[in-house]
Write a protein that holds these residues in place. Structure first.
Motif, PDB file in Angstrom:
ATOM      1  N   PRO A 415      84.980  63.862  56.276  1.00  0.00           N
ATOM      2  CA  PRO A 415      86.042  64.479  57.220  1.00  0.00           C
ATOM      3  C   PRO A 415      85.343  65.840  58.374  1.00  0.00           C
ATOM      4  CG  PRO A 415      86.132  65.295  55.437  1.00  0.00           C
ATOM      5  CD  PRO A 415      85.199  64.715  54.866  1.00  0.00           C
ATOM      6  N   THR A 416      86.126  65.683  59.314  1.00  0.00           N
ATOM      7  CA  THR A 416      84.934  66.498  60.030  1.00  0.00           C
ATOM      8  C   THR A 416      85.687  67.226  61.310  1.00  0.00           C
ATOM      9  OG1 THR A 416      86.180  65.217  62.437  1.00  0.00           O
ATOM     10  CG2 THR A 416      84.020  64.034  60.583  1.00  0.00           C
ATOM     11  N   THR A 417      85.440  68.513  61.936  1.00  0.00           N
ATOM     12  CA  THR A 417      86.113  69.742  62.407  1.00  0.00           C
ATOM     13  C   THR A 417      86.882  69.071  64.088  1.00  0.00           C
ATOM     14  OG1 THR A 417      83.871  70.054  63.756  1.00  0.00           O
ATOM     15  CG2 THR A 417      84.959  71.489  61.731  1.00  0.00           C
ATOM     16  N   ILE A 418      86.969  67.411  63.867  1.00  0.00           N
ATOM     17  CA  ILE A 418      87.485  67.025  64.968  1.00  0.00           C
ATOM     18  C   ILE A 418      89.108  67.126  65.589  1.00  0.00           C
ATOM     19  CG2 ILE A 418      88.181  64.770  66.401  1.00  0.00           C
ATOM     20  CD1 ILE A 418      85.415  64.113  65.924  1.00  0.00           C
ATOM     21  N   PRO A 419      89.879  67.631  64.084  1.00  0.00           N
ATOM     22  CA  PRO A 419      91.190  67.442  64.478  1.00  0.00           C
ATOM     23  C   PRO A 419      91.116  69.300  64.659  1.00  0.00           C
ATOM     24  CG  PRO A 419      90.704  66.151  62.134  1.00  0.00           C
ATOM     25  CD  PRO A 419      89.612  66.805  63.366  1.00  0.00           C
ATOM     26  N   PHE A 420      90.225  70.240  64.520  1.00  0.00           N
ATOM     27  CA  PHE A 420      90.815  71.248  64.473  1.00  0.00           C
ATOM     28  C   PHE A 420      90.554  71.849  66.152  1.00  0.00           C
ATOM     29  CE2 PHE A 420      87.536  75.235  65.574  1.00  0.00           C
ATOM     30  CZ  PHE A 420      88.941  76.152  65.876  1.00  0.00           C
ATOM     31  N   HIS A 421      89.120  71.117  66.720  1.00  0.00           N
ATOM     32  CA  HIS A 421      88.983  70.812  68.103  1.00  0.00           C
ATOM     33  C   HIS A 421      90.305  70.552  68.918  1.00  0.00           C
ATOM     34  CE1 HIS A 421      85.062  72.417  67.364  1.00  0.00           C
ATOM     35  NE2 HIS A 421      84.295  71.106  66.398  1.00  0.00           N
ATOM     36  N   GLN A 422      90.799  69.289  68.334  1.00  0.00           N
ATOM     37  CA  GLN A 422      92.002  69.200  68.773  1.00  0.00           C
ATOM     38  C   GLN A 422      92.960  70.352  69.552  1.00  0.00           C
ATOM     39  OE1 GLN A 422      92.367  65.338  67.219  1.00  0.00           O
ATOM     40  NE2 GLN A 422      91.507  64.144  69.351  1.00  0.00           N
ATOM     41  N   GLN A 423      92.975  70.521  68.130  1.00  0.00           N
ATOM     42  CA  GLN A 423      94.016  71.392  67.827  1.00  0.00           C
ATOM     43  C   GLN A 423      94.307  72.758  69.297  1.00  0.00           C
ATOM     44  OE1 GLN A 423      95.190  72.541  63.805  1.00  0.00           O
ATOM     45  NE2 GLN A 423      96.367  74.800  64.172  1.00  0.00           N
ATOM     46  N   ILE A 424      92.847  73.098  68.662  1.00  0.00           N
ATOM     47  CA  ILE A 424      92.479  74.011  69.546  1.00  0.00           C
ATOM     48  C   ILE A 424      92.159  73.893  70.826  1.00  0.00           C
ATOM     49  CG2 ILE A 424      90.169  75.141  70.853  1.00  0.00           C
ATOM     50  CD1 ILE A 424      90.569  76.420  68.438  1.00  0.00           C
ATOM     51  N   LEU A 425      92.352  72.906  71.620  1.00  0.00           N
ATOM     52  CA  LEU A 425      92.871  72.653  73.017  1.00  0.00           C
ATOM     53  C   LEU A 425      94.131  72.444  73.380  1.00  0.00           C
ATOM     54  CD1 LEU A 425      89.891  70.093  73.932  1.00  0.00           C
ATOM     55  CD2 LEU A 425      89.785  73.165  73.987  1.00  0.00           C
ATOM     56  N   THR A 426      95.155  72.675  72.815  1.00  0.00           N
ATOM     57  CA  THR A 426      96.283  72.938  72.825  1.00  0.00           C
ATOM     58  C   THR A 426      96.453  74.078  72.821  1.00  0.00           C
ATOM     59  OG1 THR A 426      96.860  72.086  70.827  1.00  0.00           O
ATOM     60  CG2 THR A 426      96.482  69.851  72.414  1.00  0.00           C
ATOM     61  N   ASP A 427      96.019  75.034  71.904  1.00  0.00           N
ATOM     62  CA  ASP A 427      96.634  76.310  72.123  1.00  0.00           C
ATOM     63  C   ASP A 427      96.263  76.934  73.481  1.00  0.00           C
ATOM     64  OD1 ASP A 427      96.571  79.020  71.349  1.00  0.00           O
ATOM     65  OD2 ASP A 427      96.921  78.945  69.202  1.00  0.00           O
ATOM     66  N   ASP A 428      97.705  78.275  73.645  1.00  0.00           N
ATOM     67  CA  ASP A 428      97.582  78.544  75.157  1.00  0.00           C
ATOM     68  C   ASP A 428      96.471  80.080  74.701  1.00  0.00           C
ATOM     69  OD1 ASP A 428      99.436  76.597  76.108  1.00  0.00           O
ATOM     70  OD2 ASP A 428     100.804  77.996  75.292  1.00  0.00           O
ATOM     71  N   ARG A 429      96.133  80.612  73.872  1.00  0.00           N
ATOM     72  CA  ARG A 429      95.220  81.402  74.263  1.00  0.00           C
ATOM     73  C   ARG A 429      94.070  80.917  74.049  1.00  0.00           C
ATOM     74  NH1 ARG A 429      97.510  82.889  68.677  1.00  0.00           N
ATOM     75  NH2 ARG A 429      97.446  80.808  68.049  1.00  0.00           N
ATOM     76  N   PHE A 430      93.237  80.310  73.797  1.00  0.00           N
ATOM     77  CA  PHE A 430      92.126  79.463  74.338  1.00  0.00           C
ATOM     78  C   PHE A 430      91.969  78.766  75.463  1.00  0.00           C
ATOM     79  CE2 PHE A 430      89.193  75.906  74.581  1.00  0.00           C
ATOM     80  CZ  PHE A 430      88.385  76.271  74.543  1.00  0.00           C
ATOM     81  N   LEU A 431      93.511  78.141  75.974  1.00  0.00           N
ATOM     82  CA  LEU A 431      93.625  77.546  76.994  1.00  0.00           C
ATOM     83  C   LEU A 431      93.603  79.027  78.298  1.00  0.00           C
ATOM     84  CD1 LEU A 431      95.640  74.318  77.259  1.00  0.00           C
ATOM     85  CD2 LEU A 431      93.441  74.577  76.955  1.00  0.00           C
ATOM     86  N   ASP A 432      94.278  80.299  77.865  1.00  0.00           N
ATOM     87  CA  ASP A 432      94.142  80.963  78.593  1.00  0.00           C
ATOM     88  C   ASP A 432      92.831  81.886  79.101  1.00  0.00           C
ATOM     89  OD1 ASP A 432      96.865  79.933  79.763  1.00  0.00           O
ATOM     90  OD2 ASP A 432      97.601  81.555  77.863  1.00  0.00           O
ATOM     91  N   ALA A 433      92.266  81.827  77.831  1.00  0.00           N
ATOM     92  CA  ALA A 433      90.913  82.501  77.766  1.00  0.00           C
ATOM     93  C   ALA A 433      91.416  83.673  77.122  1.00  0.00           C
ATOM     94  CB  ALA A 433      90.455  82.859  78.532  1.00  0.00           C
ATOM     95  N   GLU A 434      92.209  83.967  76.288  1.00  0.00           N
ATOM     96  CA  GLU A 434      92.549  84.587  76.455  1.00  0.00           C
ATOM     97  C   GLU A 434      91.967  85.053  74.433  1.00  0.00           C
ATOM     98  OE1 GLU A 434      97.332  85.510  76.069  1.00  0.00           O
ATOM     99  OE2 GLU A 434      97.081  85.443  78.114  1.00  0.00           O
ATOM    100  N   HIS A 435      91.251  84.841  73.877  1.00  0.00           N
ATOM    101  CA  HIS A 435      90.463  84.782  72.423  1.00  0.00           C
ATOM    102  C   HIS A 435      89.894  85.439  72.376  1.00  0.00           C
ATOM    103  CE1 HIS A 435      88.642  81.697  74.521  1.00  0.00           C
ATOM    104  NE2 HIS A 435      87.456  81.787  73.620  1.00  0.00           N
ATOM    105  N   THR A 436      89.996  85.544  70.690  1.00  0.00           N
ATOM    106  CA  THR A 436      88.285  86.862  71.222  1.00  0.00           C
ATOM    107  C   THR A 436      86.876  86.018  69.806  1.00  0.00           C
ATOM    108  OG1 THR A 436      89.798  88.528  69.361  1.00  0.00           O
ATOM    109  CG2 THR A 436      89.782  89.320  71.357  1.00  0.00           C
ATOM    110  N   THR A 437      86.613  87.351  69.453  1.00  0.00           N
ATOM    111  CA  THR A 437      85.434  86.640  68.118  1.00  0.00           C
ATOM    112  C   THR A 437      86.626  86.084  66.635  1.00  0.00           C
ATOM    113  OG1 THR A 437      84.983  88.420  67.689  1.00  0.00           O
ATOM    114  CG2 THR A 437      83.560  87.214  68.762  1.00  0.00           C
ATOM    115  N   LYS A 438      88.041  87.531  66.844  1.00  0.00           N
ATOM    116  CA  LYS A 438      88.794  87.451  65.666  1.00  0.00           C
ATOM    117  C   LYS A 438      89.799  86.167  65.488  1.00  0.00           C
ATOM    118  CE  LYS A 438      87.299  91.108  64.653  1.00  0.00           C
ATOM    119  NZ  LYS A 438      88.059  92.420  64.159  1.00  0.00           N
TER     120      LYS A 438
END
Length: 447
Positions: A415-438
Motif C-alpha cells: 500500500p502507499t500514501t497515493i490515495p491520501f495525496h489524491q484525497q488532499i488534492l480534492t480538499d477545499d482547505r488545501f486548495l484554498d491554502a487554509e490548512h495548517t500543521t494541525k
C-alpha cells in the motif's frame, strides 16, 4: 573537485547523490547492509561496500564501518545524505579529523544547532524573530509555571536536543506542568541523550515555512526561496510546496533575509534549511536542519539550481558563482512523499515486494525514487521509497499535474500514501491554502 565520494546512506537520497557525482565526473561509492545487497543505489554506484547487518545500528549508523569502507575505497570525501548520521555531530567530527572531507556544515555549527537553546541565542543575535521563550534550559517546574503565568497557556516544553516532535510536550493547564516537564526530560534523554528542556509560547495553528540556503567557506550566503511544509502528520511532512501560497511579498522578503542573517551569524557552510513557524502575519524561528532536506527537489525545479552538486562544490572549496540577484524562482512546485504505508490504518508502515512499479512521466513531472519494479521495501528503514514532484506556471497547474501524476501511477505489492495525496488534492482547505500543521491530525479524515 573530488575524484571519489562515499555516500553514507541508501535508497532515494543515495541515488540522488550518485547522479550529482556522475554529472561532475566524480566516482560514487555506495555502502550497503545485508538486506540492501542488490538495492538500486548499489546497482547504480561505481563501487559498493558491505558495512553490516540489516538493522541500521549495525550498518548505516555504524560509524566505524563507514569510515573503514571509505578507507578501503580510498575516497576523497563522505556525503551523509539525510537521516541516519547526517546530523550526528560526533560522526561529522570524526570525518573532519580523518583524511576525508565532510560534505556538510562544520561539526561545531551542527552542535550549536543541535541544541535548540544555543540555536535560539544565535538567531536572537542575528535579529531573527524567535518564539517568545527561554534561551537557557529550565531547571524546575517553578520556572515553567512562572513563564506560563507571564505568557498564558498553552506553552510548550521542548527537549533541548529535540526534533520531529520528539521531546515536545504541550501544557494546556497548570495541572499538566509537573507531568509534562518530566515527560519532556525523559524523552530528551531517551532520544537525544540530553535531558535539558526549555519552554516557549505554543503556537496553536501555525504554518511551517522553511528557507533553503547555500553558504560557502568564503563568506557568501544565498537563499533559494522558501517552501511551505504545512501538510504533516505527527509533525512528519507529507506534502511540500514552493512558493508558500500564504506569504505576501513583504513577509516573503523578510523571511528570506532573516534566514540569510541567521546563517551568516552561525558561520554556516554548505546546504541547510532554516525553518520557521508562521501565524497571523508573524514568523518565528523554529530550527535549522544542518543537511540536505528531502524536499530540496521542489526548490531545484523552480530555481534551476542543483543543490546537491553545490554541496559537493562547496565541500571542495569552491565559491558560490552566482549572486543573490540571479536566484529567480519561477512557477510553482509540489512534492508528494510516496511511502509504503496504509493511510487508513494511521499510516502504518507496510514493507514488502513492489511487484508492479510504473511511476508517472510527462511534462511537469520529476520522479526521485529508490526502487525498481521487483525490489523490496525493507522493514528496517524509513518507509519512503519515492518522491513525485509536479511543477507548473502557477499553483493551480502544479496541483493539476500532481493529480495527473498520481492517477497515472501503478504500484502493486505494497500500500502507499497515493490515495491520501489524491484525497488532499480534492480538499477545499488545501486548495484554498487554509490548512495548517494541525490539518491532517485534527481536521482531516482519511477515507
Amino acid at each position: 573537485m573530488f575524484d571519489s565520494v562515499l555516500i553514507a546512506n541508501r535508497s532515494e537520497i543515495a541515488i540522488r547523490i550518485i547522479g550529482a557525482c556522475r554529472e561532475l565526473g566524480v566516482e560514487a561509492v555506495a555502502v550497503y547492509s545485508d538486506i540492501d545487497e542488490t538495492a538500486k543505489h548499489v546497482r547504480l554506484a561505481d563501487e559498493a561496500y558491505h558495512i553490516g547487518a540489516s538493522v541500521a545500528r549495525e550498518s548505516y549508523l555504524n560509524q566505524e564501518a563507514i569510515i573503514d569502507a571509505a578507507r578501503e575505497a580510498a575516497v576523497d570525501a563522505i556525503h551523509p545524505g539525510y537521516g541516519f548520521l547526517a546530523e550526528n555531530t560526533a560522526f561529522a567530527a570524526n570525518v573532519e579529523g580523518s583524511e576525508f572531507e565532510w560534505i556538510g556544515p562544520p561539526s561545531d555549527v551542527m552542535a550549536n544547532f543541535g541544541e535548540k537553546t544555543k540555536a535560539r541565542k544565535i538567531m536572537r543575535r542575528a535579529d531573527v524573530p524567535i518564539v517568545p521563550g527561554t534561551t537557557d534550559p529550565v531547571e524546575s517546574v517553578a520556572e515553567v509555571r512562572e513563564f506560563a503565568d507571564e505568557y498564558g497557556y498553552p506553552v510548550a516544553i521542548k527537549a533541548d536536543g529535540g526534533g520531529g516532535g520528539r521531546g515536545l510536550k504541550v501544557v494546556q493547564t497548570a495541572d499538566d506542568i509537573d507531568s509534562q516537564f518530566e515527560n519532556a526530560k525523559r524523552e530528551g534523554e531517551a532520544y537525544f541523550d540530553n535531558a535539558s528542556v526549555y519552554v516557549e509560547r505554543f503556537l496553536e495553528n501555525p504554518r511551517h515555512i522553511e528557507v533553503q540556503i547555500l553558504a560557502d567557506e568564503h563568506g557568501n550566503v544565498r537563499h533559494l526561496g522558501e517552501r511551505d511544509c504545512s501538510t504533516q502528520r505527527r509533525q512528519q511532512k507529507l506534502i511540500e510546496e514552493t512558493p508558500s501560497p500564504v506569504l505576501d511579498a513583504e513577509i516573503r522578503a523578510d523571511v528570506w533575509e532573516a534566514a540569510c542573517r541567521g546563517t551568516a551569524e552561525a558561520d554556516y557552510v554548505n546546504a541547510g534549511t532554516v525553518e520557521f513557524l508562521y501565524q497571523d502575519g508573524e514568523f518565528f524561528f523554529l530550527e535549522v536542519n544542518a543537511r540536505i532536506q528531502v524536499e530540496h527537489a521542489i526548490t531545484e525545479v523552480v530555481t534551476g539550481i542543483d543543490v546537491v552538486k553545490w554541496q559537493l562544490r562547496i565541500a571542495a572549496g569552491e565559491e558560490l558563482s552566482f549572486p543573490q540577484s540571479a536566484v529567480e524562482p519561477r512557477g510553482s512546485a509540489i512534492e508528494f512523499r510516496i511511502n509504503a504505508e496504509e493511510p487508513s490504518e494511521d499510516f502504518a508502515p507496510m514493507p514488502g515486494e513492489v511487484t508492479t512499479y510504473r511511476p508517472p512521466r510527462g511534462i511537469g513531472i520529476r520522479v526521485d525514487d529508490g526502487i525498481d519494479q521487483g525490489d523490496r521495501i525493507a522493514p528496517f528503514y524509513d518507509s519512503m521509497f519515492a518522491k513525485f514532484i509536479s511543477y507548473g506556471e502557477d499553483r493551480e497547474e502544479a496541483i493539476n499535474r500532481g493529480r495527473r501524476a498520481l492517477e497515472e501511477t501503478t504500484i502493486d505489492g505494497v500500500p502507499t500514501t497515493i490515495p491520501f495525496h489524491q484525497q488532499i488534492l480534492t480538499d477545499d482547505r488545501f486548495l484554498d491554502a487554509e490548512h495548517t500543521t494541525k490539518f491532517v491530525d485534527e481536521d482531516f479524515t482519511v477515507e
